[in-house]
Design an enzyme around this catalytic site. Structure first.
Site, short mmCIF file in Angstrom:
data_model
loop_
_atom_site.label_atom_id
_atom_site.label_comp_id
_atom_site.label_asym_id
_atom_site.label_seq_id
_atom_site.Cartn_x
_atom_site.Cartn_y
_atom_site.Cartn_z
CE LYS A 91 60.72 45.73 -11.78
NZ LYS A 91 61.03 44.48 -11.16
CD GLU A 129 62.69 41.92 -2.58
OE1 GLU A 129 61.67 42.64 -2.60
OE2 GLU A 129 63.63 42.03 -3.38
CD GLU A 182 57.27 43.15 -12.49
OE1 GLU A 182 56.23 42.99 -13.16
OE2 GLU A 182 57.27 43.36 -11.28
CD GLU A 213 51.24 43.58 -8.66
OE1 GLU A 213 51.01 43.33 -9.87
OE2 GLU A 213 52.39 43.77 -8.20
C1 LIG Z 1 57.56 46.94 -4.37
C2 LIG Z 1 56.85 45.95 -3.85
O1 LIG Z 1 56.91 44.65 -4.29
C3 LIG Z 1 57.96 44.20 -5.12
C4 LIG Z 1 58.30 42.85 -4.69
C5 LIG Z 1 57.69 41.75 -5.22
C6 LIG Z 1 56.88 41.85 -6.35
C7 LIG Z 1 56.75 43.05 -7.00
C8 LIG Z 1 55.92 43.16 -8.21
O2 LIG Z 1 55.43 42.13 -8.70
O3 LIG Z 1 55.68 44.26 -8.70
C9 LIG Z 1 57.51 44.25 -6.58
O4 LIG Z 1 58.62 44.33 -7.41
C10 LIG Z 1 55.89 46.18 -2.73
O5 LIG Z 1 55.23 45.25 -2.30
O6 LIG Z 1 55.77 47.34 -2.25
#
Ligand SMILES: C=C(O[C@H]1C=CC=C(C(=O)O)[C@@H]1O)C(=O)O
Length: 419
Positions: A171, A226, A270, A406
């Site tokens: 990842k 987070e 993930e 996204e």
């Molecule tokens: C790295 C980021 O999100 C992370 C946190 C939640 C979900 C994420 C995702 O689904 O990719 C990312 O890992 C960001 O928002 O810049």
């Protein structure tokens, strides 16, 4: 010295700090707020000096006077500050005991001053002036206009996908940077007020560094969903947050997308990377690791898979020990961590600086409490320009077009607060 003060609007308070002073502001999801102004004690790295050992600092700080110390750790302190001047006033690691601390804890406001006898009166006068000016001041509501330039992203995701095929990495979180250029100066207090209103269950944070008599410094700010870690009377709380979906146009669509996310193989894969990584990494400093129930954390513009995690901090361990092992999590870096960090530095064309860094506070004296957020959904504001950051976890099967979408959705939160 800690004294109760009259209730005040937090963002007016932020706005009332004189422009040559540095400050750190924080609003947690529980509503607690602090505004830390200046430094009574500060320790920082400038990127060239050897890395500070966070564990040693945690123990050293215990005997420092004051209520809290603020903590700021860049995404990758070893590699940051090489490409972009924009981070020059934001040290890769900074720990500070504020000279002036305004706090709202459990709804009660207080003011703490940490200064030696010689400076005390001046500092106290300055703090009271900030409070007084905030009681009568307002935060402007006027809208501003501007253009946003998103920059490239799909090619970077493609390169990450190639690395996932060719190398031993599972990842990589690829971030992008966008530039919002407004027609007039951006008022950081207004942006913060809007983030505060729109994201009540997120951490709202801001840090102004590098101000001088000739003008205010840049402000790094954001609203992150987070939590990196919180410690509460010896119990450590953290979470896995990874795997995302949109929110659709209606409540029905929102819940359909959430249900699909709970079944999405790619997102679950993930997410489980993050859970496994946290469990492994916390082993040496905690006992009694407990996983909460997997669910969806639903925000205004995006939804994420979410697993709460709890453990007991081992005797003698501090919140900074936890930061040292947890940061950067695979929700913002990748796995295995070191190789993912190398690839990020190679593929991304900019310095992340404090984006995806660890920001928060720890209690001093008898308190072992503290809390830090992962500084995602963030931007650096200087005059009329905001540099916005967002990233997405890339695993085998990720689609560059979908990841492009996204990350734009993630940035919308800040763009809407800016405009
Ligand atoms: C790295 C980021 O999100 C992370 C946190 C939640 C979900 C994420 C995702 O689904 O990719 C990312 O890992 C960001 O928002 O810049």
């Amino acid at each position: 010295m800690v004294v109760p003060i009259d209730d005040v609007d937090p963002w007016s308070l932020v706005r009332a700090v004189p422009s040559h002073r540095t400050w750190r502001a924080w609003r947690g999801p529980n509503g607690d707020f602090h505004l830390a102004v200046g430094h009574a004690w500060r320790m920082s790295t400038n990127g060239r000096s050897p890395a500070l050992d966070l564990s040693d600092l945690g123990r050293m700080l215990k005997d420092t006077p004051g209520q809290i110390a603020t903590i700021s750790v860049a995404f990758d302190p070893k590699r940051t500050h090489q490409k972009d001047q924009i981070w020059k006033d934001f040290a890769p690691i900074e720990i500070s005991v504020p000279e002036v601390l305004f706090q709202r804890v459990g709804g009660r406001w207080s003011l703490t001053i940490v200064a030696d006898a010689e400076r005390f009166e001046t500092v106290e006068r300055g703090a009271k002036a900030i409070h007084q000016s905030a009681l009568t001041g307002t935060v402007p509501e006027a809208q501003i206009e501007g253009q946003v330039e998103f920059g490239t992203y799909r090619a970077e995701v493609q390169r990450a996908l190639e690395a996932l095929h060719n190398e031993d990495v599972s990842k990589i979180v690829m971030a992008r940077k966008a530039e919002f250029r407004a027609n007039s100066e951006i008022d950081h207090a207004r942006v913060l007020r809007r983030l505060d209103e729109r994201f009540p269950n997120c951490f709202v944070f801001a840090h102004r560094a590098g101000g001088s008599q000739s003008g205010p410094g840049a402000v790094f700010l954001g609203a992150s969903p987070e939590r990196l870690v919180a410690c509460d009377s010896g119990t450590l709380h953290t979470e896995a947050l990874a795997g995302s979906a949109g929110v659709g146009q209606s409540e029905t669509e929102r819940s359909e997308l959430a249900n699909a996310l709970m079944k999405s193989e790619k997102d679950l894969r993930e997410h489980h990377h993050v859970v496994d990584y946290i469990q492994e990494i916390l082993g040496p400093i905690t006992s009694g690791f407990e996983l909460g129930e997997l669910g969806v954390k639903s925000l205004k513009n995006v939804q994420h898979l979410h697993t709460p995690i709890r453990a007991k901090l081992k005797e003698g361990a501090t919140i900074l020990d936890a930061v040292k092992v947890l940061h950067p999590t695979s929700a913002v870096g990748g796995s295995p961590r070191e190789r993912a960090l190398e690839l990020i530095a190679e593929i991304e064309g900019f310095d992340r600086g404090w984006y995806a860094g660890a920001l928060g506070w720890m209690g001093l004296g008898d308190s072992t409490d503290g809390e830090l957020t992962v500084a995602i959904r963030s931007a650096m504001i200087r005059k009329n320009i905001a540099e916005l950051y967002a990233g997405a976890g890339i695993v085998v099967g990720s689609d560059p077009v979908a990841e492009d979408q996204e990350t734009r959705v993630k940035m919308r939160a800040l763009l809407e607060a800016l405009e």
